[in-house]
Design an enzyme around this catalytic site. Structure first.
Site, PDB file in Angstrom:
ATOM      1  N   HIS A 118       0.994 -55.565 -78.537  1.00 13.29           N
ATOM      2  CA  HIS A 118       0.099 -56.650 -78.940  1.00 13.29           C
ATOM      3  C   HIS A 118      -0.884 -57.048 -77.843  1.00 13.29           C
ATOM      4  O   HIS A 118      -0.564 -57.058 -76.658  1.00 13.29           O
ATOM      5  CB  HIS A 118       0.915 -57.878 -79.363  1.00 13.29           C
ATOM      6  CG  HIS A 118       1.779 -58.433 -78.262  1.00 13.29           C
ATOM      7  ND1 HIS A 118       1.342 -59.362 -77.354  1.00 13.29           N
ATOM      8  CD2 HIS A 118       3.063 -58.172 -77.928  1.00 13.29           C
ATOM      9  CE1 HIS A 118       2.306 -59.668 -76.518  1.00 13.29           C
ATOM     10  NE2 HIS A 118       3.374 -58.944 -76.844  1.00 13.29           N
ATOM     11  N   ASP A 119      -2.104 -57.338 -78.256  1.00 15.27           N
ATOM     12  CA  ASP A 119      -3.154 -57.903 -77.397  1.00 15.27           C
ATOM     13  C   ASP A 119      -3.632 -56.930 -76.322  1.00 15.27           C
ATOM     14  O   ASP A 119      -4.308 -57.355 -75.371  1.00 15.27           O
ATOM     15  CB  ASP A 119      -2.693 -59.219 -76.760  1.00 15.27           C
ATOM     16  CG  ASP A 119      -2.306 -60.248 -77.804  1.00 15.27           C
ATOM     17  OD1 ASP A 119      -3.202 -60.746 -78.502  1.00 15.27           O
ATOM     18  OD2 ASP A 119      -1.101 -60.537 -77.945  1.00 15.27           O
ATOM     19  N   GLY A 136       2.491 -55.706 -73.676  1.00 13.63           N
ATOM     20  CA  GLY A 136       1.469 -56.612 -74.170  1.00 13.63           C
ATOM     21  C   GLY A 136       0.415 -56.959 -73.142  1.00 13.63           C
ATOM     22  O   GLY A 136       0.666 -56.987 -71.948  1.00 13.63           O
TER      23      GLY A 136
END
Length: 261
Positions: A118-119, A136
């Site tokens: 994520h991200d 992340g």
């Protein structure tokens, strides 16, 4: 588009000339650009935005929810640019509320079993080799190459044109144009071969080498080296990019290789 052995949610937006092979599942709130090929047994979940002329091989899972215990179901995206190849069993999770999206740029090659959490923000023309794991909030600059089985700590930044040896553990930021290897991960030179292939002149490569010689090979601390680089070396986009990268590093940059384990 008639794919009787694939499931495509009626709310998905699929452009013309997209090929979806059997046993693939495409969820709601997905957009796929023209000319993309999606192999069998691919799962594309809500929030995916896939560009034109991409190739996604069997077993890949795009835009699954983040592996983040703080995630509470917010609407976020996983964005993949044009002309990117995603090989077998790659996983790209969508973003969290922190940035709202995970991004993989255009003209990238993401090899089998790689994970992009994520991200993350992966630039253009990036190669991520087999079974790499990006935690992340990792940022990867344009034209970076990450060797297979490399593990990258969260919030790390990899600079443009950097090359990381296979099997590396990346706990510190890797500045642009460098090669990184050994354990702990260390500066082992600049990526001169890659730079030549991308049209950098001999003079420009020598300039970059001189910058990193001051940073890593002259026994200066980082503050002293940056001051000397600014005072003694001509201002160029590459010089300023390196200085800005190091000054903006929140985790600190990798050290020079000492030969000690």
């Amino acid at each position: 588009m008639n794919q009787p052995l694939a499931y495509v949610h009626p709310g998905a937006k699929i452009a013309k000339n997209v090929v979806i092979e059997p046993f693939t599942t495409i969820h709601n709130n997905v957009e796929i650009g023209e000319g993309t090929w999606i192999g069998s047994n691919v799962t594309i979940m809500e929030g995916a935005r896939i560009g034109k002329n991409c190739t996604i091989f069997p077993g890949a899972v795009i835009s699954a929810i983040p592996q983040d215990l703080k995630f509470s179901g917010e609407e976020t995206l996983a964005i993949i640019g044009d002309n990117t190849t995603i090989r077998e069993c790659v996983t790209v999770n969508r973003g969290t509320v922190a940035s709202g999206k995970t991004v993989v740029g255009s003209d990238c090659l993401i090899m089998a079993y790689a994970h992009i959490a994520h991200d993350c923000e992966v630039g253009h023309h990036v190669v991520i080799a087999n079974a790499c794991a990006l935690a992340g909030h990792v940022t990867v600059g344009n034209y970076a190459i990450i060797g297979g089985l490399t593990a990258i700590h969260q919030f790390i930044t990899i600079g443009e044109h950097a090359m990381i040896s296979g099997g590396s553990l990346v706990r510190k930021d890797v500045p642009p144009y460098t090669k990184a290897a050994k354990e702990p991960l260390s500066y082992v030179g600049i990526n001169s071969v890659g730079l030549r292939r991308r049209g950098f002149s001999t003079e420009k490569i020598r300039e970059i080498q001189n910058i990193y010689r001051l940073l890593y090979q002259k026994n200066y601390n980082t503050t002293q080296a940056l001051s000397l680089i600014e005072a003694d070396l001509e201002a160029t986009p590459e010089r300023d990019e390196i200085i800005l990268f190091i000054r903006n590093s929140s985790r600190g940059v990798m050290k020079g290789y000492t030969g000690a384990y």
